[in-house]
Design an enzyme around this catalytic site. Structure first.
Site, PDB file in Angstrom:
ATOM      1  CB  CYS A 195     -15.156 -23.325   4.938  1.00 11.00           C
ATOM      2  SG  CYS A 195     -13.915 -24.129   3.883  1.00 11.00           S
ATOM      3  CD  GLU A 218     -11.939 -21.154   4.789  1.00  3.02           C
ATOM      4  OE1 GLU A 218     -12.654 -20.243   4.352  1.00  3.02           O
ATOM      5  OE2 GLU A 218     -11.320 -21.948   4.035  1.00  3.02           O
ATOM      6  CB  CYS A 229     -17.144 -22.262   0.336  1.00  2.17           C
ATOM      7  SG  CYS A 229     -16.414 -23.718   1.135  1.00  2.17           S
ATOM      8  CG  HIS A 288     -11.847 -25.323   0.925  1.00  2.00           C
ATOM      9  ND1 HIS A 288     -12.926 -24.510   0.672  1.00  2.00           N
ATOM     10  CD2 HIS A 288     -11.751 -26.159  -0.142  1.00  2.00           C
ATOM     11  CE1 HIS A 288     -13.457 -24.840  -0.496  1.00  2.00           C
ATOM     12  NE2 HIS A 288     -12.768 -25.844  -0.994  1.00  2.00           N
TER      13      HIS A 288
END
Length: 180
Positions: free
Chosen positions: A98, A67, A95, A65
């Site tokens: 993260c 992040e 999410c 991801h």
């Protein structure tokens, strides 16, 4: 609100938009490569120390991801796992994975473009970033360049649905020809 407060607020808005534009450019890179268009930028002492975008498909990893990638990069740049003086700019509400990493990295400020009512963990579904039970809470700024961030995601998913529809139609036509 006095003049100084108003000036400081305008400066903060301008700064947030500057870095969110960078995050949006990262999200656009993700979209061009077929990834969900989410971009992230981490700033330390007025300098960008990390920027990236989703790469789950490319890396074949659930951990890729934007992040998470940026947190790893930022930690290497400042030689510490604590990102206590950093601000994260991200185009979509983080999410649970993260959000947990943001709390663990001690990032004090997160600026979010658009919220994610289906999976967001900065207030939409749950707010991991501001849970009093944790030793660290995050200051949130939401809705920065919200229309642009939301439009990029909407277009990506609309295009994806259209591709799937066309594929189905082509597959059905091909099947019909073979059956006849």
């Amino acid at each position: 609100m006095g003049f100084k407060e108003n000036l400081a607020e305008r400066k903060e808005i301008k700064t947030n938009e500057k870095y969110m534009k960078m995050a949006l450019r990262e999200a656009e890179k993700a979209a061009r490569s077929g990834e969900v268009p989410i971009g992230c930028v981490i700033v330390y002492d007025g300098k960008v120390i990390a920027k990236d975008h989703n790469r789950r498909n490319k890396d074949k990893s659930v951990l890729s991801h934007a992040e998470i990638i940026c947190i790893g990069e930022a930690c290497k740049k400042i030689h510490d796992w604590r990102l206590e003086d950093c601000t994260m700019y991200v185009t979509l509400e983080p999410c649970q994975m993260c959000a947990g990493a943001i709390v663990q990295a001690r990032i004090p400020n997160v600026v979010i473009g658009t919220m994610n009512p289906k999976a967001g963990c900065a207030g939409s579904v749950i707010n991991i970033l501001q849970m009093e039970q944790f030793t660290h809470q995050v200051e949130l700024t939401t809705g920065v360049m919200e229309e642009e961030c939301s439009a990029l995601l909407s277009k990506f998913f609309a295009d994806l649905r259209e591709e799937k529809r066309q594929f189905r139609e082509e597959a059905e036509a091909e099947f019909s020809e073979k059956v006849e």
